[in-house]
Design an enzyme around this catalytic site. Structure first.
Site, PDB file in Angstrom:
ATOM      1  N   GLY A 126     -50.615 -74.911  40.017  1.00 55.36           N
ATOM      2  CA  GLY A 126     -51.658 -75.881  39.701  1.00 55.36           C
ATOM      3  C   GLY A 126     -52.199 -75.667  38.304  1.00 55.36           C
ATOM      4  N   SER A 127     -53.419 -76.101  38.093  1.00 54.18           N
ATOM      5  CA  SER A 127     -54.042 -76.015  36.775  1.00 54.18           C
ATOM      6  C   SER A 127     -54.480 -74.588  36.462  1.00 54.18           C
ATOM      7  CB  SER A 127     -55.263 -76.934  36.719  1.00 54.18           C
ATOM      8  OG  SER A 127     -56.289 -76.452  37.577  1.00 54.18           O
TER       9      SER A 127
ATOM     10  N   GLY B 154     -56.058 -71.578  38.813  1.00 55.19           N
ATOM     11  CA  GLY B 154     -55.500 -70.239  38.786  1.00 55.19           C
ATOM     12  C   GLY B 154     -56.539 -69.152  38.588  1.00 55.19           C
TER      13      GLY B 154
ATOM     14  N   GLU C 155     -48.432 -69.932  38.993  1.00 53.36           N
ATOM     15  CA  GLU C 155     -47.663 -70.843  38.134  1.00 53.36           C
ATOM     16  C   GLU C 155     -48.611 -71.947  37.710  1.00 53.36           C
ATOM     17  OE1 GLU C 155     -44.828 -70.146  37.119  1.00 53.36           O
ATOM     18  OE2 GLU C 155     -44.026 -68.708  38.561  1.00 53.36           O
TER      19      GLU C 155
ATOM     20  N   CYS D 100     -45.101 -79.478  34.848  1.00 55.92           N
ATOM     21  CA  CYS D 100     -45.685 -78.343  34.138  1.00 55.92           C
ATOM     22  C   CYS D 100     -44.839 -77.985  32.929  1.00 55.92           C
ATOM     23  CB  CYS D 100     -45.851 -77.151  35.066  1.00 55.92           C
ATOM     24  SG  CYS D 100     -44.348 -76.659  35.919  1.00 55.92           S
TER      25      CYS D 100
END
Length: 525
Positions: free
Chosen positions: A245-246, A250, A267, A301
């Protein structure tokens, strides 16, 4: 709202998707919480609804997943690999249906939807081979007649939190490997793409039942991040959380899980750049940039977000790029002729507009596109013209990741540089490249070996992925996937990423009749 399910063909029924679906699975399907309406970004209509899990149901699912792990870890790894092999074969049989559901629910074009399912198939194949290669090491002991070695043991319940943009592939990267390692998996998908998660979980359930395996090794929990998601992060029964995610997400995951000394695989965001040097093959670079920047409507991403191009070729590259953008076919992603579908939500469209306004305020210039698309061929308000913008690397908006098709053009070097000077200017290009907080994927286009080697050396790209003469997106499953800095440092998929899903143990066996100590220590008689 009208329902899309009525016109979606038979693939929803084939995948077990109904008008209303239970959102939790831990051996049995549950879900008595609030209903979640699933909307397709293609036209804004309803596909189906999902009954989300309550906090009590979440606790029950985690308990079942943990019980399933205790049984699953006793199964020999090659046998676990056989179950994953059958999972991969079932995904092969359902590739077109699952790909169609990815397109319907997320909005990526059908070729990319089916390509994502192919990633699932490929990682299952990889994991099958891995099930016979969970190697430890034999280490030379300093003590005579001692044997020292290390083993890798199953870890426990692995929490997998996935994002909307790859609604099935990222789950499979984690799940196939975790399962052959002897772990069970608890999946929390994005609330924007829950139906693909339900479909995949049903496939896993069927394979497990056919093999007399507890299907709770493929557990699922669909619910709000503020409730179910937060409980997942705090739960001590989940020793590892793999989250995609963002960067903001994170930070939260790392803080909460770290506070209980749990493990994470993070990630997170990417702000990926592609350097184009004077020696580059511009035909190859152009095709690569086009897919990297526009593929998945800029919602990968690994999307190419910055082009760092030498001033001597910048005008030519931009001119050719703008002409190529004019030929991009935008529309219903189920049409095979379409190259770019919608953004996932209207909020994503608004984010792009806000980014463009911020760019202009900082002194940047829109060179092409960026506007929302209107008309009957663009229903639902989710479609945009991909944007090309002239920018400087230090702009605040350029330092951030805008999850939309906006591409920043940044020059380096001098237009009048000699060939030798241009090669030396690669250091400037790499400094610009590295001058952002994120560090996921990177690429350079050059025919000069010194430029290529500099980019790949310890002074070069600071990203987890660095490519020469290919783009920033489209990573293969055989290599470990992940990045550095605010991207989180996690690694999934291939290489030795499997070690993150196991616990490491060092063993020493004394087969002598003496008790020598290490470091030559003498203690007592």
């Amino acid at each position: 709202m009208a329902t899309t399910a009525a016109v979606a063909g038979d693939f929803l029924a084939t995948l077990g998707i109904e008008a209303t679906n239970s959102g939790g699975f831990g051996g049995d399907w549950v879900g008595s919480g609030p209903e979640l309406e699933v909307i397709t970004p293609i036209d804004g209509s309803r596909i189906a609804t999902v009954r989300q899990v309550t906090e009590e149901e979440f606790d029950q699912i985690v308990s079942r997943a943990h019980d399933a792990f205790l049984k699953w870890r006793r199964v020999p790894a090659p046998r676990r690999g056989e179950v994953v092999r059958q999972l991969g074969n079932r995904l092969r049989e359902l590739k077109s249906e699952l790909g169609a559901l990815v397109t319907l629910e997320m909005g990526k074009i059908i070729a990319e939807g089916e390509g994502e399912v192919q990633e699932m198939i490929d990682i299952c194949d990889f994991a099958v081979g891995l099930s016979r290669q969970l190697y430890g090491l034999t280490i030379q002991s300093e003590r005579p007649d001692h044997r020292m070695f290390e083993q890798w043991h199953p870890l426990g319940v692995v929490g997998v939190v996935t994002a909307f943009n790859f609604p099935v592939a990222v789950w499979s990267w984690n799940t196939a490997i975790a399962c052959v390692c002897g772990d069970s998996v608890l999946w929390k998908p994005s609330s924007q793409t829950p139906l693909t998660a339900i479909a995949c979980t049903k496939v896993g359930e069927q394979v497990c039942r056919e093999n007399d395996v507890d299907p709770a090794i493929f557990s699922l929990t669909i619910g709000k991040g503020s409730t179910v998601g937060d409980r997942l992060l705090h739960d001590w029964r989940i020793p590892l959380v793999s989250a995609t995610g963002s960067c903001q997400m994170g930070y939260r995951v790392g803080e909460v899980v770290g506070r209980r000394l749990g493990r994470t695989i993070l990630e997170l965001g990417g702000n990926n750049a592609l350097i184009v040097t004077p020696s580059a093959n511009l035909d190859m670079a152009l095709r690569t940039i086009l897919f990297g920047a526009v593929g998945t409507a800029g919602q990968r991403c690994t999307t190419t977000r910055r082009i760092i191009v030498h001033e001597s070729i910048k005008d030519e590259l931009v001119s050719r790029l703008m002409k190529a953008y004019e030929g991009i076919r935008i529309g219903d992603p189920r049409d095979p002729s379409i190259l770019m579908g919608p953004l996932v939500t209207r909020d994503a469209v608004e984010d792009l507009q806000n980014a463009i306004e911020r760019l202009k305020k900082e002194g940047g210039e829109v060179l092409y596109g960026g506007e929302p698309l209107q008309g009957p061929q663009y229903p639902g308000g989710h479609y945009v013209q991909p944007c090309i913008a002239a920018a400087k690397n230090e702009y605040e908006i350029v330092q951030e990741e805008t999850f939309a098709p906006i591409l920043y053009i940044i020059g380096y070097g001098k237009a009048s540089s000699s060939p030798r000077e241009a090669v030396n200017e690669i250091e400037e290009a790499v400094a610009l490249h590295n001058g952002v907080p994120q560090g996921l994927s990177s690429a350079i286009f050059t025919e000069n070996v010194r430029e290529a080697e500099y980019f790949l050396c310890h002074r070069g790209s600071d990203c987890g992925i660095a490519n020469v003469n290919i783009g920033t997106s489209g990573a293969e499953i055989g290599g470990a996937f992940g990045g550095e800095k605010e991207t989180g440092g996690g690694r999934e998929s291939g290489s030795d990423a499997w070690k993150a899903y196991m616990r490491r143990q060092t063993n020493t066996v004394n087969w002598s009749t003496e008790l020598p100590l290490a470091q030559g220590i003498k203690f007592g008689d």
